[in-house]
Every structure is written in C-alpha cells, then in structure tokens.
Design a protein around this motif. Sequence first.
Motif, PDB file in Angstrom:
ATOM      1  N   SER A 239      42.959  55.882  40.660  1.00 49.82           N
ATOM      2  CA  SER A 239      42.218  54.841  40.691  1.00 49.82           C
ATOM      3  C   SER A 239      40.800  55.055  41.028  1.00 49.82           C
ATOM      4  O   SER A 239      39.922  54.082  41.212  1.00 49.82           O
ATOM      5  CB  SER A 239      42.686  53.828  42.133  1.00 49.82           C
ATOM      6  OG  SER A 239      44.187  53.786  41.772  1.00 49.82           O
TER       7      SER A 239
ATOM      8  N   TYR B 154      34.721  48.690  39.779  1.00 49.98           N
ATOM      9  CA  TYR B 154      35.000  47.504  40.337  1.00 49.98           C
ATOM     10  C   TYR B 154      34.066  47.443  41.572  1.00 49.98           C
ATOM     11  O   TYR B 154      33.436  46.291  41.643  1.00 49.98           O
ATOM     12  CB  TYR B 154      36.442  47.232  40.895  1.00 49.98           C
ATOM     13  CG  TYR B 154      37.022  46.621  39.590  1.00 49.98           C
ATOM     14  CD1 TYR B 154      37.664  47.453  38.651  1.00 49.98           C
ATOM     15  CD2 TYR B 154      37.704  45.288  39.683  1.00 49.98           C
ATOM     16  CE1 TYR B 154      38.414  47.056  37.333  1.00 49.98           C
ATOM     17  CE2 TYR B 154      38.197  45.045  38.346  1.00 49.98           C
ATOM     18  CZ  TYR B 154      38.299  45.998  37.221  1.00 49.98           C
ATOM     19  OH  TYR B 154      39.336  45.331  36.275  1.00 49.98           O
TER      20      TYR B 154
ATOM     21  N   HIS C 171      34.596  44.806  34.622  1.00 47.39           N
ATOM     22  CA  HIS C 171      35.177  44.182  36.126  1.00 47.39           C
ATOM     23  C   HIS C 171      35.481  42.522  35.845  1.00 47.39           C
ATOM     24  O   HIS C 171      36.386  42.120  36.193  1.00 47.39           O
ATOM     25  CB  HIS C 171      33.855  44.222  36.987  1.00 47.39           C
ATOM     26  CG  HIS C 171      34.035  43.551  38.326  1.00 47.39           C
ATOM     27  ND1 HIS C 171      33.056  43.460  39.198  1.00 47.39           N
ATOM     28  CD2 HIS C 171      35.226  42.892  38.903  1.00 47.39           C
ATOM     29  CE1 HIS C 171      33.464  42.532  40.325  1.00 47.39           C
ATOM     30  NE2 HIS C 171      34.944  42.409  40.308  1.00 47.39           N
TER      31      HIS C 171
ATOM     32  N   ASP D 165      45.227  44.494  35.672  1.00 46.72           N
ATOM     33  CA  ASP D 165      46.480  44.060  36.305  1.00 46.72           C
ATOM     34  C   ASP D 165      47.187  45.196  36.923  1.00 46.72           C
ATOM     35  O   ASP D 165      47.487  45.098  38.457  1.00 46.72           O
ATOM     36  CB  ASP D 165      47.587  43.387  35.568  1.00 46.72           C
ATOM     37  CG  ASP D 165      47.115  41.851  35.089  1.00 46.72           C
ATOM     38  OD1 ASP D 165      46.171  41.589  35.818  1.00 46.72           O
ATOM     39  OD2 ASP D 165      47.543  41.197  34.222  1.00 46.72           O
TER      40      ASP D 165
ATOM     41  N   ALA E 201      45.126  46.476  39.843  1.00 43.77           N
ATOM     42  CA  ALA E 201      45.384  45.757  40.900  1.00 43.77           C
ATOM     43  C   ALA E 201      46.389  45.890  41.690  1.00 43.77           C
ATOM     44  O   ALA E 201      46.512  45.873  43.090  1.00 43.77           O
ATOM     45  CB  ALA E 201      45.237  44.153  40.500  1.00 43.77           C
TER      46      ALA E 201
ATOM     47  N   LEU F 268      46.065  48.940  43.803  1.00 38.21           N
ATOM     48  CA  LEU F 268      45.171  48.584  44.961  1.00 38.21           C
ATOM     49  C   LEU F 268      46.084  48.047  45.977  1.00 38.21           C
ATOM     50  O   LEU F 268      46.052  48.354  47.374  1.00 38.21           O
ATOM     51  CB  LEU F 268      44.145  47.713  44.669  1.00 38.21           C
ATOM     52  CG  LEU F 268      42.786  48.345  44.213  1.00 38.21           C
ATOM     53  CD1 LEU F 268      42.003  47.191  44.004  1.00 38.21           C
ATOM     54  CD2 LEU F 268      42.296  49.481  45.029  1.00 38.21           C
TER      55      LEU F 268
END
Lengths: 188, 159
Positions: free
Chosen positions: A21, A28, A126, A139, A142, A145
């Motif tokens: 990531s 981002y 972004h 997705d 995310a 994260l």
Amino acid sequence: MINFQWRKWNKTLHRDIGYLSVAMVIIYGVSGIAVNHIGDWNPNYKLSKRIVQINPIVSQDRDEIIGQTVSSLSIMESPENYFRPDSNTAQLFYPGKTYSVDLPTGNVLIESTPSRPVLFEMNQLHLNAVKGVWTYIADIFALGLIFMGISGMFILKGSTGIMGRGKWFVVIGTIIPLFYWIWYQYLQ
Amino acid sequence: MKTISIILIAIALTFNTVDAGAKKEKRKYGKAITLKEKTKISDIIANPEKFNGKRLLVEGPIVDVCKERGCWIKIGGDKEFESLRFKVEDGVIVFPLEIKGKSTVAEGVLSVKTYSKEDLIKSGEEHAKKEGTEFDPSTITEGKTVIQLKGEGALVEIQ
C-alpha cells in the motif's frame, strides 16, 4: 487440533499489505492534501492568463475574425473551434489554449491551463476520474487500509499494546472526528 | 535491473499505442449515448419550457469547463451568443480542462428553473456565509431562468 497463530498471521499480513500500500497511501495522502484546499488553489492545473494587444476587428464575419486574429498573433494553425459568447467577443480554441478577442479594443486574453505534473495524475486516481477497473483497485486498497487499521491494534502486546496505552490513542483518534461532527452539526 | 527495464519499456509502448489509437476516437464520459436525434441548442433556448424534463442530445464546441471540479461544461450553440451548460453530479463525471475547445455530443435531461429576485438574494447570502465572502444584494436586480442539461453522458472528439 491446529494451533492457529493468529498474532503471527496478523503481523505478517499487516506488514505485507503495508508494503503493497505504500505507493497508494502516498498518492491518496498527497492528493488528499491537494484537493482539501481546493478553495485556495487549483490542485490540477496551473491557470495562466495574459493579455496582448492587436488591432481592433470591425468585421463580424467568422473567417475574417479568425484570419485577422491568427495573422496578428502569428499563429500558424487554424483553431480547433470558434465561438462568439457575445457580440464583442470571439473565442478561438487551440489545444490547451484559448484566445478571447475583444473585437472593439483588440485586447486578446490568452488563457492556458497546463496540468500540474504528477499531482494531476494523483488527483485523477484519488478522485477516480478514470473509472473502470480502477474503481475496484481503489476498493481493494480501501479494504486494505481498514485491515491495517484494525490489525495494527493487535501487533504489540503488553503495556504499549491495545490493552495498555494503545487504547487511549484509539479513543483519542475516535473522539476527534466524532466530536468535530457533533460540533459541526449541532453546536456551531 | 534488466527485467525492470523491459517491463518499463513494455508499459511505455503499451500506453503509447493506446494513446495513438485514442487520438482518432471519441472519448466517452459517463454513460453511453442512447439518443440518435440531436436537438439544436438554439431551439432549446428559444423555447425551454417545451423541452423541460425531456432527455435530449445536443452537440457543439466545449467553450468552457469547470476549473475546480470538472463538474460542468458549457456547450456552444448553433447560433452565435448562445450556449448551454451541461452539469453533472460532482465526481460522477470529471471533465478535464484540456477538452475545452473540443467538439462534443452530450446527452442529458433538460432542467428549467426560474428563480425570483428574493430567491437569488437568499441563495447569494447563504453562499457568501458558507464561503466566508461578502455579498451585495443590490447586485441582484431581477430574477432569472436557469436552463441546463443534467448531464449523463458525453462523447468528446480528441484529435
């Protein structure tokens, strides 16, 4: 019975998803700061304007207006498009550049909008302007994260872990957005 | 190192090929165009109520683009001094500034809204409060009718 070492797996997954990531977090994060201040600047483009003077143009004929403008400005190509927003103004469009001619005065406003290198691309990703498969990649990122946030709480044991001082950091981190929203919604 | 170089060259060639192909095509924004018959912008502006709430396909040069969010484009009409705003929901379609001046065909539903002088003053005051700017109500002298196409999809010629 299989001895599932969940803490070891948690640590391994947290570490490797973290490595995967890094680039996305930077994209981002940097873009997030850039678009957060959209009221103060344009995070995607450098908007440049300058005015040059040519002789006033009396004619209302499209071809004559274009001809006089391009010859006065020594432009070698014909415009991609042409538009008259009002009776005094003619706009000539070229890739990345717009010439707005004030016919009675001969003032020409030249606007160009080069994109900001790297930042433009980061913002496009972004804000998911590219759509398509990127939607699913974003997705997955995310979800990664979310996983890192949760798994991060359970990496360390003892006084610095979630049962020690870690819980207070989690509480503070939760209170900040929660209280801000309550203030924004009901108290301001 | 050699492998990385080969991968980078392959990626560069791939994007170069895609770009070269795209130059001859129309770039799609949002949903696919479903209508075939185009409506002249001059007809819409001459009689907006006739088209209010109807799905329309219009064409013309893109004469302006939302600089902040890419959330609208202004399409030049077939007659001089006329244009129509093509507004999309924020983030659903993002129009880049470099499409300014390109030709487009765009589809959406026409919205005609008439605002009274009082409506405009109230809206101006709210906007100023939200943005922390000043608003002078005396600048509003009369109401206005806003005609715009609620945009769903557009094709832009990229040459």
